[in-house]
Design an enzyme around this catalytic site. Structure first.
Site, PDB file in Angstrom:
ATOM      1  N   HIS A 272      47.682  35.908  29.188  1.00  0.00           N
ATOM      2  CA  HIS A 272      46.392  36.599  29.266  1.00  0.00           C
ATOM      3  C   HIS A 272      45.405  36.018  28.258  1.00  0.00           C
ATOM      4  O   HIS A 272      44.241  35.745  28.598  1.00  0.00           O
ATOM      5  CB  HIS A 272      46.608  38.086  29.001  1.00  0.00           C
ATOM      6  CG  HIS A 272      45.335  38.863  28.845  1.00  0.00           C
ATOM      7  ND1 HIS A 272      44.559  39.235  29.912  1.00  0.00           N
ATOM      8  CD2 HIS A 272      44.699  39.332  27.727  1.00  0.00           C
ATOM      9  CE1 HIS A 272      43.499  39.904  29.479  1.00  0.00           C
ATOM     10  NE2 HIS A 272      43.565  39.976  28.151  1.00  0.00           N
ATOM     11  N   HIS A 277      40.976  34.246  28.332  1.00  0.00           N
ATOM     12  CA  HIS A 277      39.857  34.369  27.399  1.00  0.00           C
ATOM     13  C   HIS A 277      39.406  33.085  26.714  1.00  0.00           C
ATOM     14  O   HIS A 277      38.218  32.929  26.417  1.00  0.00           O
ATOM     15  CB  HIS A 277      40.215  35.383  26.307  1.00  0.00           C
ATOM     16  CG  HIS A 277      40.282  36.790  26.793  1.00  0.00           C
ATOM     17  ND1 HIS A 277      39.236  37.409  27.439  1.00  0.00           N
ATOM     18  CD2 HIS A 277      41.282  37.714  26.725  1.00  0.00           C
ATOM     19  CE1 HIS A 277      39.570  38.649  27.755  1.00  0.00           C
ATOM     20  NE2 HIS A 277      40.806  38.859  27.331  1.00  0.00           N
ATOM     21  N   GLU A 317      36.704  41.649  29.956  1.00  0.00           N
ATOM     22  CA  GLU A 317      38.001  41.729  30.621  1.00  0.00           C
ATOM     23  C   GLU A 317      37.898  41.650  32.141  1.00  0.00           C
ATOM     24  O   GLU A 317      38.689  40.955  32.787  1.00  0.00           O
ATOM     25  CB  GLU A 317      38.722  43.027  30.229  1.00  0.00           C
ATOM     26  CG  GLU A 317      39.167  43.093  28.782  1.00  0.00           C
ATOM     27  CD  GLU A 317      40.295  42.116  28.464  1.00  0.00           C
ATOM     28  OE1 GLU A 317      40.840  41.478  29.395  1.00  0.00           O
ATOM     29  OE2 GLU A 317      40.635  41.985  27.274  1.00  0.00           O
ATOM     30  N   SER A 336      43.498  36.024  34.376  1.00  0.00           N
ATOM     31  CA  SER A 336      44.911  35.886  34.025  1.00  0.00           C
ATOM     32  C   SER A 336      45.801  36.708  34.957  1.00  0.00           C
ATOM     33  O   SER A 336      47.002  36.840  34.715  1.00  0.00           O
ATOM     34  CB  SER A 336      45.141  36.331  32.573  1.00  0.00           C
ATOM     35  OG  SER A 336      44.757  37.687  32.398  1.00  0.00           O
TER      36      SER A 336
END
Length: 438
Positions: A272, A277, A317, A336
């Site tokens: 993730h 990110h 997110e 992700s």
């Protein structure tokens, strides 16, 4: 007497003590001498105030609790237009300097990057798995998670990020996730992501048979935007996570999801963090957006931190944007997650135009796909809207991040703001002159 800890500044005063009756207009400064220079340092520093005609109201000194400093010196002085020069002189001749605020009005929050070390000790979960976690009954996996917790907790700011020797099983899990997601990025991810992801492959070892090391990724980010990664053992509070962003620090986990369900994780893991990110932290516009949210959170009330957290959730997110009338993903939670990335881009949920005021009211959905997504025009649109929203957060002071010292400066006087504006004016003059030459 005064006391300094990593996160707070305390003044112990007794009612009626004349030595401690201070005017709110006075400026309070604390600085530390360079170790080994204790004998003459106090006189030398006070001479700086005298030469600039600064009227001192109160002086205290003591041996520093910091092993790298000699004396800690506290002074209270009257405000003066010469104070900026004093501060500049002290910065060049001391190991640490901080302008203290009105203690009763300024809440506690991290002021220097070392303060973030305390965050790693205040996590919500660190290797303790819930009963519904895929690895709950796997003793080998639980032992491995304990290892990652110990590695993270041993890290201190300024050290190289700990390198991890991942197992063949962990690399295989990473490979399953990596292989599935890269099939979608060209059609489902926004252009900024697709521009930077090849650089991660080239410079950071992003590939199917290798889990990149946080240290390599962090060094890449620092060269691009000044962001750095910080290892964390588990979930931390929204306030602590956002506070780290103010220093351009992104806390990232190093453990990986359970191999029995490679395409699902109930918590953030290295897949993730790195696949979702990192690419955007290497984009200047998005990096500024992330830091702006972090700076806005410092000193904000719990109510507004919750609002910022909701905005962060629906953008950082699970954010979507449009490119040539098509939906594209920029949120790390989407990029992700193979399943939810498809679900969101194919328009199976409700879509709303991004508006921070409405987004701030949203409840967070963490156990299933999001029922609704906010769609922005582009990343710059997200950044600009969040800047405007941040201005609505009630505070009695301003916040400025000094990238040279990696400290947060609390602005409570016009003198401080004018000093910053003067520096910006000088930089602007240089840029305008350059513009004429090119």
């Amino acid at each position: 007497m005064y006391q300094i800890t990593n996160k707070t500044i305390e003044c112990n005063r007794k009612d009626g003590d004349k030595n401690n009756n201070t005017s709110d207009k006075n400026v309070r400064i604390i600085f530390s001498s360079i170790k080994g220079d204790e004998v003459n340092s106090l006189a030398q520093y006070l001479k700086i105030f005298s030469e600039n005609s600064i009227n001192l109201k109160h002086i205290e000194s003591r041996a520093s609790l910091n092993e790298h400093s000699g004396l800690e010196i506290f002074v209270e002085c009257e405000p003066s237009e010469n104070l900026n020069q004093v501060i500049l002189s002290l910065e060049s001749e001391t190991s640490r300097i901080r302008i203290l605020d009105n203690i009763d009005e300024i809440p506690s929050f991290p002021r220097c990057i070392q303060d973030l070390d305390q965050i790693t000790k205040e996590i919500w979960s660190s290797g303790e798995l819930e009963a519904d976690h895929p690895g709950f009954t796997d003793e080998a996996y639980r032992k491995r998670r304990k290892y990652f917790t110990d590695v993270s907790n041993s890290y201190k700011s300024g050290q190289p990020l700990p390198r991890v020797e991942y197992t063949a099983e962990e690399i295989a899990t990473w490979g399953s996730v990596f292989r599935k997601l890269i099939e979608l990025y060209s059609t489902h991810a926004c252009k900024e992501y697709n521009q930077i992801f090849p650089l991660l492959i080239e410079h950071c070892g992003f590939r199917e048979d290798n889990i990149p090391q946080l240290e390599d990724v962090s060094n890449f980010l620092k060269r691009r935007t000044g962001f750095q990664l910080g290892p964390i053992a588990g979930l931390i509070s929204v306030r602590d996570f956002l506070a780290a962003l103010a220093f351009r620090i992104f806390h990232a986990t190093q453990y990986i999801r359970h191999p029995s369900q490679p395409l699902y994780t109930p918590e953030p893991d290295i897949c993730h963090e790195l696949l979702g990110h990192v690419a955007f932290l290497a984009d200047s516009n998005f990096a500024q957006f992330a830091q702006n949210i972090g700076l806005a959170s410092l000193g904000a009330s719990d109510e507004y931190v919750e609002k910022l957290g909701a905005c962060f959730w629906v953008t950082f997110e699970f954010g979507l944007c449009t490119e040539n009338v098509k939906l594209k993903a920029y949120g790390g939670g989407l990029l992700s997650s193979f399943g939810e990335l498809q679900y969101a881009i194919e328009g199976k949920a409700e879509m709303r135009p991004f508006d921070p005021i409405n987004a701030a009211k949203e409840s967070l959905t963490i156990t299933s796909y999001q029922p609704m997504y906010y769609v922005a025009e582009n990343l710059k649109d997200v950044r600009d809207r969040m800047i405007q929203f941040s201005k609505t957060i009630p505070k009695k002071f301003g916040i400025h991040y000094n990238p040279y010292t990696q400290n947060i400066e609390v602005l409570t006087s016009k003198t401080q703001v004018q000093s910053l504006l003067e520096n910006l004016h000088q930089q602007t003059d240089v840029l305008l002159d350059t513009l004429k030459r090119v």
